[in-house]
Design a protein around this motif. Structure first.
Motif, PDB file in Angstrom:
ATOM      1  N   LEU A  20     -15.264  55.288 128.219  1.00 20.05           N
ATOM      2  CA  LEU A  20     -15.907  54.036 128.639  1.00 20.05           C
ATOM      3  C   LEU A  20     -16.990  53.587 127.649  1.00 20.05           C
ATOM      4  N   GLY A  21     -17.741  54.540 127.116  1.00 18.60           N
ATOM      5  CA  GLY A  21     -18.779  54.181 126.139  1.00 18.60           C
ATOM      6  C   GLY A  21     -18.174  53.492 124.922  1.00 18.60           C
ATOM      7  N   ARG A  22     -17.031  53.996 124.479  1.00 19.40           N
ATOM      8  CA  ARG A  22     -16.338  53.380 123.340  1.00 19.40           C
ATOM      9  C   ARG A  22     -15.922  51.949 123.681  1.00 19.40           C
ATOM     10  N   ALA A  23     -15.380  51.763 124.891  1.00 19.09           N
ATOM     11  CA  ALA A  23     -14.953  50.422 125.314  1.00 19.09           C
ATOM     12  C   ALA A  23     -16.157  49.473 125.372  1.00 19.09           C
ATOM     13  N   ILE A  24     -17.289  49.994 125.828  1.00 17.82           N
ATOM     14  CA  ILE A  24     -18.497  49.152 125.883  1.00 17.82           C
ATOM     15  C   ILE A  24     -18.934  48.773 124.465  1.00 17.82           C
ATOM     16  N   ALA A  25     -18.942  49.757 123.561  1.00 20.36           N
ATOM     17  CA  ALA A  25     -19.346  49.479 122.176  1.00 20.36           C
ATOM     18  C   ALA A  25     -18.424  48.433 121.542  1.00 20.36           C
ATOM     19  N   LEU A  26     -17.115  48.571 121.766  1.00 20.15           N
ATOM     20  CA  LEU A  26     -16.159  47.604 121.183  1.00 20.15           C
ATOM     21  C   LEU A  26     -16.324  46.218 121.809  1.00 20.15           C
ATOM     22  N   ALA A  27     -16.581  46.175 123.107  1.00 23.64           N
ATOM     23  CA  ALA A  27     -16.741  44.870 123.756  1.00 23.64           C
ATOM     24  C   ALA A  27     -17.996  44.165 123.254  1.00 23.64           C
ATOM     25  N   LEU A  28     -19.078  44.928 123.084  1.00 24.90           N
ATOM     26  CA  LEU A  28     -20.304  44.310 122.566  1.00 24.90           C
ATOM     27  C   LEU A  28     -20.107  43.866 121.114  1.00 24.90           C
ATOM     28  N   ALA A  29     -19.361  44.657 120.344  1.00 22.99           N
ATOM     29  CA  ALA A  29     -19.047  44.238 118.970  1.00 22.99           C
ATOM     30  C   ALA A  29     -18.238  42.943 118.997  1.00 22.99           C
ATOM     31  N   ALA A  31     -18.404  40.714 121.141  1.00 26.16           N
ATOM     32  CA  ALA A  31     -19.283  39.620 121.571  1.00 26.16           C
ATOM     33  C   ALA A  31     -20.329  39.286 120.502  1.00 26.16           C
ATOM     34  N   GLY A  32     -20.254  39.969 119.344  1.00 31.10           N
ATOM     35  CA  GLY A  32     -21.124  39.588 118.233  1.00 31.10           C
ATOM     36  C   GLY A  32     -22.366  40.440 118.041  1.00 31.10           C
ATOM     37  N   TYR A  33     -22.387  41.607 118.665  1.00 33.13           N
ATOM     38  CA  TYR A  33     -23.507  42.536 118.442  1.00 33.13           C
ATOM     39  C   TYR A  33     -23.169  43.498 117.303  1.00 33.13           C
ATOM     40  N   ASP A  34     -24.151  43.819 116.465  1.00 31.72           N
ATOM     41  CA  ASP A  34     -24.060  45.025 115.647  1.00 31.72           C
ATOM     42  C   ASP A  34     -24.269  46.215 116.586  1.00 31.72           C
ATOM     43  N   ILE A  35     -23.650  47.336 116.235  1.00 29.19           N
ATOM     44  CA  ILE A  35     -23.609  48.450 117.186  1.00 29.19           C
ATOM     45  C   ILE A  35     -24.162  49.738 116.575  1.00 29.19           C
ATOM     46  N   VAL A  36     -24.955  50.432 117.360  1.00 28.46           N
ATOM     47  CA  VAL A  36     -25.298  51.827 117.060  1.00 28.46           C
ATOM     48  C   VAL A  36     -24.549  52.683 118.067  1.00 28.46           C
TER      49      VAL A  36
END
Ligand code: NAP
Length: 257
Positions: A20-29, A31-36
């Motif tokens: 789920l964390g991976r899915a959240i990171a990809l979804a935020l990416a 949506a235009g976020y840089d990701i840590v």
């Protein structure tokens, strides 16, 4: 990581390498976020997730940390902020999930469940609030908070307390930082769960289906899009939390014997 300055907001997702964390990171990416991407032991998966995130045209920084190491959190968050100066979002998704009744909970299980599921989000939120002027925290909780499933006693008590922390932090850090929660239901059952188990759980869900990662990430993006919602927990579980059935793996095993 590219050193090219970015004007995009950035999000730190704990446990972002897998599931789920991976899915959240990809979804935020998306949506235009840089990701840590925070990870613990899943270094290879974290590299793969970072590759997928960068393919979406945003920056990705990998930041491992053992979340049991609470004293490291202030310096960790400062390093994350230095790597991503536009840090705006913290998603506390990492979790430890150990099945144990009150009778079977050892001090070690209790401590680990509270370390990862409550103490880490507490101090990560504290450190995030110390670093950023404005932003949002999303705590990933669990729809089991609607039940008293003693089969997961320490896990569930930590998650229930995380709800209270979400409300408390929302007050303390307003108006700079919103703090909300998302409580998923059956979305990505552990790999050890059988298809029969998942079908059995779905019988107890009023909307008669398993949730998707999009159901969860949609709720997160909704909360991040509002500057007028704070201290709330959005349950995304097909109505399972309304039923008080609260089916879980321990009961399934009992049913079979
Ligand atoms: N999956 C579901 O259907 C579901 C349902 C209800 C609630 N939730 C909640 O949603 C969130 C994500 O669920 P999930 O099933 O994707 O979680 P998961 O598979 O249990 O993954 C948890 C993550 O937490 C990290 N982690 C655990 N202990 C750590 C430690 N000491 N230090 C650093 N990292 C640590 C792990 O990182 P490494 O692998 O890198 O070590 C792992 O990536 C959790 O908060 C969970 O309670 C999920």
């Amino acid at each position: 990581m590219s050193t090219e300055p970015s004007s995009r907001p950035a999000a730190l997702v704990t446990g972002g390498a897998i599931r789920l964390g991976r899915a959240i990171a990809l979804a935020l990416a998306g949506a235009g976020y840089d990701i840590v991407v925070h990870y613990g032991r899943s270094s290879e998966a974290a590299e793969a997730t970072a590759t997928e995130i960068r393919a979406l045209g945003v920056q990705c920084h990998l930041a491992p940390l053992d979340l049991a190491d609470v004293t490291a959190i202030p310096d960790y968050m400062a390093a994350v902020h230095a790597a991503m100066p536009n840090l705006r979002v913290l998603v506390n998704s990492a979790s430890a999930y150990t099945q144990a009744t009150i009778a079977n909970t050892t001090a070690a299980i209790f401590d680990q469940q509270f370390q990862v599921n409550l103490r880490a989000p507490f101090f990560l939120t504290q450190a995030f609030a110390a670093q950023v002027e404005q932003g949002s925290v999303i705590n990933i909780i669990d729809n089991k908070l609607a039940f008293n499933q003693y089969e997961y006693a320490a896990y569930l008590l930590a998650k229930k307390t995380l709800v209270e922390f979400t409300r408390m932090a929302a007050l303390e850090f307003a108006p700079r930082i919103t703090v909300n929660g998302v409580a998923p239901g059956v979305v990505l059952p552990a790999g050890t769960r059988s298809p029969e188990y998942v079908a059995w759980r779905i019988q107890g869900i009023p909307l008669h289906r398993q949730g998707t990662t999009d159901d969860i990430t949609g709720a997160i993006l909704y909360l991040l899009g509002s500057r007028f919602i704070t201290g709330q927990v959005l349950t995304v579980d097909g109505g399972e939390g309304l039923t008080n059935i609260g089916q879980n793996a321990a009961q399934f095993d009992q049913d079979k014997v």
